[in-house]
Design an enzyme around this catalytic site. Structure first.
Site: not given
Length: 336
Positions: A32, A132-134, A158-159, A161-162, A290
């Site tokens: 995109a 991902t490892d997250e 983020y993690s 959603s992954k 964070r």
């Protein structure tokens, strides 16, 4: 023919470049071109007859279906994702849209395509879902690295959603029999990464004489793998991975963030000494941590090493030096 999503980004572009070096098989790149995608990353192959670029979104089911029908891929390598934790904290909705809705749209379209394939092509088809490892969440310093069976415990939008995208891929494998290969990887470093991520951010900010912000104490631990090693793992899994299986990919190369940044600074001191003297490490500044910052990620990659014979080839010291040199030479105009 491979259909690659998100191929103008960091890992996707490196995968395409390495693939066209190692294999005489064409690639269609669907991207995109959001802020982190850049066709400059693929300039070396833009005129290669084996490479085609299509600008579009994985959430566009009609476009995705048309690509499957037109190009008849024998595999999908799915990189397309929103991937920056900080951005997910301030705006999680786009992460749900791209990472969850986009992935399920792609899976559903691939499934319908796969159902219509002749038996031999159906048996050979693969959907490689890059996770991902997250998804495993934060680990203690003393905990053993996560195995493929370690329960999920995502911390950030983020993690999360992954993790959802990862599990949708697993669900399509279990419920529908779609030959999905799930890959979970540690932190990548190397050329062509968008400068908001730690490695290029530190290099480009240091070269400009700007402060180098480190979250909190900087003692968070990450396992670093060179992007070329991850790409070789992906080729290995695509060639020999068992449909429905999960493969962790790591380099067993753990560093605290502060120590990692200091190593980058040491390479910069050697390759481009500061005009006024002193070390680039003097620019390090600790900033407010964070929210929900995970302490440690680490993966057990023994399954991949033992079952498929993969191992990382890039020495960390030489790989990091080459990465710093690349950003110094190419500059943020190419890295963006």
């Amino acid at each position: 023919m491979l259909l690659v999503t998100g191929g103008a980004g960091f890992i996707g572009s490196n995968f395409i470049l390495r693939w066209l070096e190692h294999a005489n098989e064409s690639i269609v790149n669907l991207d995109a071109l959001t802020y982190a995608g850049n066709l400059e990353n693929l300039r070396p192959v833009e005129h290669d007859p084996r490479y085609r670029f299509v600008r579009g979104n994985i959430c566009d089911a009609a476009l995705v279906a048309d690509l499957f029908e037109r190009y008849r891929p024998r595999a999908v390598v799915h990189f397309a994702a929103e991937s920056h934790v900080d951005r997910s904290i301030t705006g999680p909705s786009v992460f749900v849209e791209t990472n969850v809705t986009g992935t399920t749209t792609l899976l559903n379209t691939a499934y319908r395509y796969w159902l219509g394939l002749p038996d031999e092509e159906k048996a050979d088809f693969r959907f490689l879902n890059v996770s991902t490892d997250e998804v495993y969440g934060s680990m203690d310093r003393e905990s053993p690295p996560a195995k493929e069976s370690t329960p999920f415990d995502p911390s950030s939008p983020y993690s999360a959603s992954k993790a959802a995208a990862d599990q949708f891929g697993r669900a399509y494998a279990r419920t529908y029999g779609l030959p999905v290969l799930t890959v979970r990887c540690t932190n990548n470093y190397g050329p062509r990464q968008y400068p908001e991520k730690l490695t290029p951010s530190i290099i480009t900010r240091a070269a400009a004489g700007l402060p180098l912000p480190i979250y909190g104490s900087g003692r968070q631990i990450r396992d670093w793998i060179h992007v070329d090693d991850f790409c070789s793992a992906l080729r290995c899994i695509l060639a020999g991975g068992r449909p429905g299986d999960i493969y962790n990919v790591g380099a067993s190369n753990e560093w605290e963030n502060l120590a990692y940044v200091r190593k980058i600074c040491a390479v910069l001191d050697e390759l481009r000494p500061r005009a006024g003297g002193g070390s680039y490490a003097d620019l390090i500044e600790h900033v407010h941590d964070r929210p929900g910052h995970d302490l440690r990620y680490a993966l057990d990659s023994s399954k991949l090493r033992e079952d498929l014979g993969w191992k990382p080839d890039v020495d960390f010291e030489s790989g990091l030096r080459a990465t710093v040199a690349w950003y110094l030479e190419e500059g943020p105009g190419v890295a963006l």
